[in-house]
Motif scaffolding. Structure first.
Motif, PDB file in Angstrom:
ATOM      1  N   THR A  72      25.107  98.953 -12.410  1.00 24.60           N
ATOM      2  CA  THR A  72      23.826  99.637 -12.483  1.00 24.60           C
ATOM      3  C   THR A  72      22.705  98.608 -12.462  1.00 24.60           C
ATOM      4  O   THR A  72      22.945  97.402 -12.561  1.00 24.60           O
ATOM      5  N   ILE A  73      21.494  99.089 -12.399  1.00 24.56           N
ATOM      6  CA  ILE A  73      20.319  98.212 -12.359  1.00 24.56           C
ATOM      7  C   ILE A  73      20.254  97.308 -13.588  1.00 24.56           C
ATOM      8  O   ILE A  73      19.763  96.182 -13.505  1.00 24.56           O
ATOM      9  N   VAL A  85      17.292  89.729  -4.845  1.00 27.48           N
ATOM     10  CA  VAL A  85      16.564  90.959  -4.519  1.00 27.48           C
ATOM     11  C   VAL A  85      15.484  91.216  -5.568  1.00 27.48           C
ATOM     12  O   VAL A  85      14.327  91.476  -5.216  1.00 27.48           O
ATOM     13  N   VAL A  86      15.826  91.117  -6.829  1.00 30.76           N
ATOM     14  CA  VAL A  86      14.843  91.352  -7.891  1.00 30.76           C
ATOM     15  C   VAL A  86      13.701  90.343  -7.792  1.00 30.76           C
ATOM     16  O   VAL A  86      12.525  90.702  -7.907  1.00 30.76           O
ATOM     17  N   ALA A  87      14.031  89.079  -7.540  1.00 28.32           N
ATOM     18  CA  ALA A  87      12.989  88.051  -7.406  1.00 28.32           C
ATOM     19  C   ALA A  87      12.046  88.380  -6.247  1.00 28.32           C
ATOM     20  O   ALA A  87      10.827  88.237  -6.364  1.00 28.32           O
ATOM     21  N   VAL A 105      16.346  98.792  -5.259  1.00 28.54           N
ATOM     22  CA  VAL A 105      16.944  97.468  -5.503  1.00 28.54           C
ATOM     23  C   VAL A 105      18.458  97.531  -5.325  1.00 28.54           C
ATOM     24  O   VAL A 105      19.069  96.634  -4.730  1.00 28.54           O
ATOM     25  N   MET A 106      19.074  98.582  -5.827  1.00 35.90           N
ATOM     26  CA  MET A 106      20.524  98.725  -5.686  1.00 35.90           C
ATOM     27  C   MET A 106      20.916  98.871  -4.219  1.00 35.90           C
ATOM     28  O   MET A 106      21.885  98.255  -3.763  1.00 35.90           O
ATOM     29  N   ALA A 107      20.164  99.659  -3.461  1.00 37.12           N
ATOM     30  CA  ALA A 107      20.459  99.831  -2.036  1.00 37.12           C
ATOM     31  C   ALA A 107      20.281  98.513  -1.280  1.00 37.12           C
ATOM     32  O   ALA A 107      21.091  98.162  -0.419  1.00 37.12           O
ATOM     33  N   ALA A 138       6.599  97.165   2.120  1.00 41.72           N
ATOM     34  CA  ALA A 138       6.838  96.140   1.100  1.00 41.72           C
ATOM     35  C   ALA A 138       8.333  96.036   0.787  1.00 41.72           C
ATOM     36  O   ALA A 138       8.861  94.938   0.563  1.00 41.72           O
ATOM     37  N   ILE A 139       9.023  97.171   0.776  1.00 42.34           N
ATOM     38  CA  ILE A 139      10.479  97.165   0.549  1.00 42.34           C
ATOM     39  C   ILE A 139      11.163  96.360   1.642  1.00 42.34           C
ATOM     40  O   ILE A 139      11.988  95.480   1.369  1.00 42.34           O
ATOM     41  N   ALA A 140      10.834  96.642   2.902  1.00 40.42           N
ATOM     42  CA  ALA A 140      11.446  95.908   4.019  1.00 40.42           C
ATOM     43  C   ALA A 140      11.122  94.420   3.935  1.00 40.42           C
ATOM     44  O   ALA A 140      11.990  93.565   4.177  1.00 40.42           O
ATOM     45  N   ALA A 141       9.896  94.088   3.574  1.00 42.02           N
ATOM     46  CA  ALA A 141       9.512  92.677   3.450  1.00 42.02           C
ATOM     47  C   ALA A 141      10.312  92.005   2.336  1.00 42.02           C
ATOM     48  O   ALA A 141      10.743  90.847   2.484  1.00 42.02           O
ATOM     49  N   ALA A 142      10.520  92.698   1.236  1.00 37.43           N
ATOM     50  CA  ALA A 142      11.291  92.127   0.129  1.00 37.43           C
ATOM     51  C   ALA A 142      12.764  91.929   0.523  1.00 37.43           C
ATOM     52  O   ALA A 142      13.374  90.915   0.159  1.00 37.43           O
ATOM     53  N   VAL A 143      13.317  92.857   1.278  1.00 33.67           N
ATOM     54  CA  VAL A 143      14.687  92.688   1.757  1.00 33.67           C
ATOM     55  C   VAL A 143      14.782  91.472   2.661  1.00 33.67           C
ATOM     56  O   VAL A 143      15.692  90.640   2.520  1.00 33.67           O
TER      57      VAL A 143
END
Length: 148
Positions: A72-73, A85-87, A105-107, A138-143
Motif C-alpha cells: 500500500t501507499i 516516484v514519491v520524490a 503513485v501506486m499506478a 504533472a503526473i506524466a511529468a513526474a513519471v
C-alpha cells in the motif's frame, strides 16, 4: 481468519472471504492511505500493488488475494522505485487536493517496475486513474522524472 501479507507484515483478519481488500485495509487495519473512490474499479483511488501488479482493491475479494503480497501507499517508499516516484511527485508538486494521489503513485510505481523507461504512450496507457483536479500533465511529468 484469513492471513494476509501486507507491507511485509502478516495480518490475521476476521472477515468474510468476499470482503473487498480495500475495506480490510482501511477499516480493519487502519491503513487509510488507500482511498475509496467509485467502488467499481474505475477511478483508481484504491490502487495497491498485489505481487507488484497494479490492482484496484475495491474489486479484489480477500479470498482472491491468497498468498500474494499487498503493498500500500504506506510502504511504497520502502521500494526503491516507489521512493523515486514519491520524490518526483513531491519535486514537481503534483497534488492539488491530493485525494487520488496515493492511487496515482501506486499506478506509477507499478508502471516503472514493469517498464523502467516508459514512452509517453506507455504512460498514457498505464496512468488511467482519474484526477478531479486534472493534474494529468504533472503526473506524466513526474513519471518521466522518476524514470530518468
Amino acid at each position: 481468519m484469513i492471513e494476509l501479507m501486507i507491507n511485509d507484515r502478516r495480518h490475521a483478519v476476521d472477515a468474510e472471504p468476499d470482503t473487498p481488500l480495500l475495506f480490510v485495509l482501511r477499516d480493519t487495519l487502519g491503513l487509510s492511505g488507500t482511498k475509496y473512490g467509485c467502488g467499481i474499479g474505475q477511478c483508481g483511488a484504491c490502487t495497491v500493488l498485489l505481487d507488484g501488479q497494479v490492482t484496484r482493491s475495491c474489486q479484489m475479494p480477500l479470498e482472491s488475494v491468497g498468498t500474494q503480497a499487498v503493498t500500500t501507499i504506506e510502504a511504497i517508499e520502502q521500494d526503491p522505485v516507489g521512493a523515486k516516484v514519491v520524490a518526483a511527485w513531491v519535486g514537481i508538486e503534483v497534488p492539488q487536493c491530493g485525494y487520488c494521489q496515493s492511487g496515482q503513485v501506486m499506478a506509477a510505481t507499478g508502471l516503472l517496475k514493469t517498464t523502467p523507461k516508459p514512452t509517453d504512450d506507455d504512460i498514457a496507457s498505464a496512468m488511467t486513474n482519474l484526477c478531479r483536479c486534472g493534474t494529468y500533465n504533472a503526473i506524466a511529468a513526474a513519471v518521466r522524472q522518476a524514470a530518468a
